[in-house]
Scaffold this motif. Structure first.
Motif, mmCIF file in Angstrom:
data_model
loop_
_atom_site.group_PDB
_atom_site.id
_atom_site.type_symbol
_atom_site.label_atom_id
_atom_site.label_comp_id
_atom_site.label_asym_id
_atom_site.label_seq_id
_atom_site.Cartn_x
_atom_site.Cartn_y
_atom_site.Cartn_z
ATOM 1 N N THR A 1 0.813 -1.245 0.008
ATOM 2 C CA THR A 1 0.168 -0.062 -0.069
ATOM 3 C C THR A 1 0.993 1.370 0.061
ATOM 4 O O THR A 1 1.945 1.150 0.291
ATOM 5 C CB THR A 1 -0.961 0.152 1.086
ATOM 6 N N TYR A 2 0.310 2.191 -0.223
ATOM 7 C CA TYR A 2 0.884 3.686 -0.360
ATOM 8 C C TYR A 2 1.439 3.967 1.119
ATOM 9 O O TYR A 2 2.416 4.439 1.184
ATOM 10 C CB TYR A 2 0.129 4.766 -0.750
ATOM 11 N N LEU A 3 0.593 3.787 2.333
ATOM 12 C CA LEU A 3 1.094 4.007 3.541
ATOM 13 C C LEU A 3 2.393 3.034 3.984
ATOM 14 O O LEU A 3 3.330 3.582 4.450
ATOM 15 C CB LEU A 3 0.040 3.746 4.308
ATOM 16 N N ASP A 4 2.247 1.901 3.642
ATOM 17 C CA ASP A 4 3.247 0.819 3.808
ATOM 18 C C ASP A 4 4.629 1.401 3.331
ATOM 19 O O ASP A 4 5.759 1.310 3.538
ATOM 20 C CB ASP A 4 3.049 -0.587 3.666
ATOM 21 N N ARG B 1 9.304 15.271 2.127
ATOM 22 C CA ARG B 1 8.164 15.801 1.509
ATOM 23 C C ARG B 1 7.517 14.503 0.648
ATOM 24 O O ARG B 1 8.213 13.674 0.308
ATOM 25 C CB ARG B 1 8.534 16.774 0.351
ATOM 26 N N PHE B 2 6.116 14.886 0.676
ATOM 27 C CA PHE B 2 5.577 13.693 -0.118
ATOM 28 C C PHE B 2 5.944 13.261 -1.453
ATOM 29 O O PHE B 2 5.777 12.180 -1.903
ATOM 30 C CB PHE B 2 3.719 13.900 -0.101
ATOM 31 N N GLU B 3 6.593 14.608 -2.291
ATOM 32 C CA GLU B 3 6.952 13.907 -3.737
ATOM 33 C C GLU B 3 8.167 13.363 -3.465
ATOM 34 O O GLU B 3 8.321 12.361 -4.257
ATOM 35 C CB GLU B 3 7.255 15.656 -4.100
ATOM 36 N N ALA C 1 -0.103 12.067 -1.009
ATOM 37 C CA ALA C 1 -0.002 13.146 -0.131
ATOM 38 C C ALA C 1 -1.570 12.886 0.592
ATOM 39 O O ALA C 1 -1.639 13.226 1.699
ATOM 40 C CB ALA C 1 -0.200 14.496 -1.094
ATOM 41 N N SER C 2 -2.570 12.661 -0.289
ATOM 42 C CA SER C 2 -3.805 12.410 0.348
ATOM 43 C C SER C 2 -3.658 11.428 1.225
ATOM 44 O O SER C 2 -4.428 11.410 2.421
ATOM 45 C CB SER C 2 -4.700 11.976 -0.789
ATOM 46 N N ARG C 3 -3.186 10.245 1.044
ATOM 47 C CA ARG C 3 -3.365 8.993 1.839
ATOM 48 C C ARG C 3 -2.440 9.657 3.348
ATOM 49 O O ARG C 3 -2.879 9.391 4.632
ATOM 50 C CB ARG C 3 -2.483 7.839 1.517
ATOM 51 N N LEU C 4 -1.331 10.187 3.255
ATOM 52 C CA LEU C 4 -0.779 10.356 4.607
ATOM 53 C C LEU C 4 -1.449 11.572 5.314
ATOM 54 O O LEU C 4 -1.552 11.636 6.258
ATOM 55 C CB LEU C 4 0.713 11.073 3.887
#
Length: 397
Positions: free
Chosen positions: A2-5, A19-21, A45-48
């Motif tokens: 997943t994005y978070l993992d 930074r999220f980028e 960015a949205s998930r974080l």
């Protein structure tokens, strides 16, 4: 994954907020995520942002668009200091947005001087037709040719776009370095344009980076050193005969706790009645002070001049136990047969630890020393005559 993992893996490996980028770029480079859309940065960015609002989140916001791990957050006094510093940085950024444009440009000029630019060359200019250049200056590194810089200072809330980067590049003179300093941030297009191949590189400094530069170079910012008191645990432990723990708040100031000695066997903490050292028995030492002096005297006789060098090198966290002078000792005693002094104001635990350090310094194993316990009165079978008792420094025959 997943994005978070993926974000957790990247941040854990980096060891610092990103930074999220940057998180997205690293995750794509390591093939941790497989985006279905065209904007993986926006998804990350949205998930974080959403996850960091949850109580059990692994992530914490460390600035606009910047994320770190909850496990990095300090505790106790450090947390309070970090909270104050974070609030100061936010207030500083707010002041940058509120100040008049001409004063903002003058501030950038002052920052360049603090960063090492030649003060005589730093000029704040508002010339027309200069492509928006606000500050110029020359940076001279030791032994190197000076680097001429042309700076655009953007006191903006909206992100700087690519056309601004292109405009500055077109206004640069030969061998001149372009820099854009903004209180906001830069669009993806602006960042791509600034580093485009076969074009003059344009340095970009966003609002968060500007604040950090002002803090680092003390421009409009002061550091207040605050003394933090802590007890000399070794001193007080020896004085009162038990360990002294620091207050809960103070114990969180240090990154790693001091090592704790393993508990001593009950036999070593009981009232002594002699000791065994290097295979020889020494009876009659009826106090821990006598044990300490007896061991030191015996080791000095056994090792000769080498004892002094080794003993004087043995120390705790803050002080030496053995010295050629009694200065600074609470209860000094001269080691029999030597010109050395030893601090005898020590607990049973400390005495055993000091003897262990002395043995190690002289190349002996710790099991070369044991303490003989006094026989409890209730199990004595007959009176003990002391008429022919030998001093504790004499060996049994």
């Amino acid at each position: 994954m997943t994005y978070l993992d993926a974000a957790y893996s990247i941040l854990h490996a980096a060891g610092r907020p990103l930074r999220f980028e940057e998180i997205t770029e690293a995750a794509l480079g390591r093939k941790l995520i497989s985006p279905q859309g065209l904007t993986p940065e926006a998804t990350m960015a949205s998930r974080l942002y959403i996850d960091s609002l949850q109580e059990d989140s692994r992530f914490v916001r460390a600035g606009k668009g910047v994320f770190g791990l909850v496990q990095w957050r300090p505790e106790g006094i450090e947390a309070q200091v970090e909270k104050i510093n974070r609030a100061t940085r936010e207030q500083l950024h707010g002041l940058l947005l509120e100040m008049p444009s001409d004063r903002f440009e003058a501030l950038i000029g002052e920052l360049l001087i603090r960063m090492g630019f030649d003060e005589s060359t730093v000029t704040v200019t508002r010339r027309s037709g200069d492509g928006g250049i606000d500050v110029t200056g020359l940076y001279r590194a030791t032994g190197l040719t000076g680097v001429s810089a042309a700076v655009q200072a953007k006191r903006w809330k909206a992100n700087v776009q690519a056309p601004t980067v292109t405009s500055l590049r077109g206004s640069l003179q030969v061998q001149q370095q372009g820099i854009i300093i903004s209180t906001s941030d830069f669009s993806k297009g602006a960042r791509v344009e600034a580093t485009a191949p076969n074009k003059s590189y344009i340095g970009l400094i966003n609002g968060q980076e500007l604040v950090e530069l002002l803090v680092r170079h003390k421009v409009g910012v002061r550091e207040k050193p605050l003394p933090v008191l802590s007890l000399d645990q070794e001193f007080w432990g020896d004085l009162i005969g038990q360990s002294v723990e620091p207050p809960a708040a103070a114990s969180q100031v240090t990154a790693t706790p001091a090592p704790v000695a393993p508990p001593l066997p009950e036999a070593e903490l009981a009232k002594p009645d002699g000791f065994t050292l290097l295979g020889q028995h020494y009876p009659g030492a009826a106090s821990w002070r006598a044990v300490l002096l007896g061991v030191c005297s015996s080791l000095a006789a056994h090792h000769g001049p080498a004892f002094a060098d080794a003993a004087c090198a043995v120390k705790g966290r803050t002080r030496h136990y053995v010295a050629s002078s009694a200065d600074g000792m609470i209860s000094p005693a001269q080691i029999p047969g030597t010109a050395l002094w030893i601090e005898t104001n020590q607990s049973a635990k400390s005495v055993v630890q000091v003897i262990g350090k002395l043995l190690a310094a002289l190349g002996h194993a710790p099991d070369q020393f044991t303490v003989n316990r006094a026989m409890p009165p209730q199990i004595e079978s007959r009176p003990v005559s002391t008429r022919n008792a030998e001093p504790y420094l004499h060996r049994d025959r």
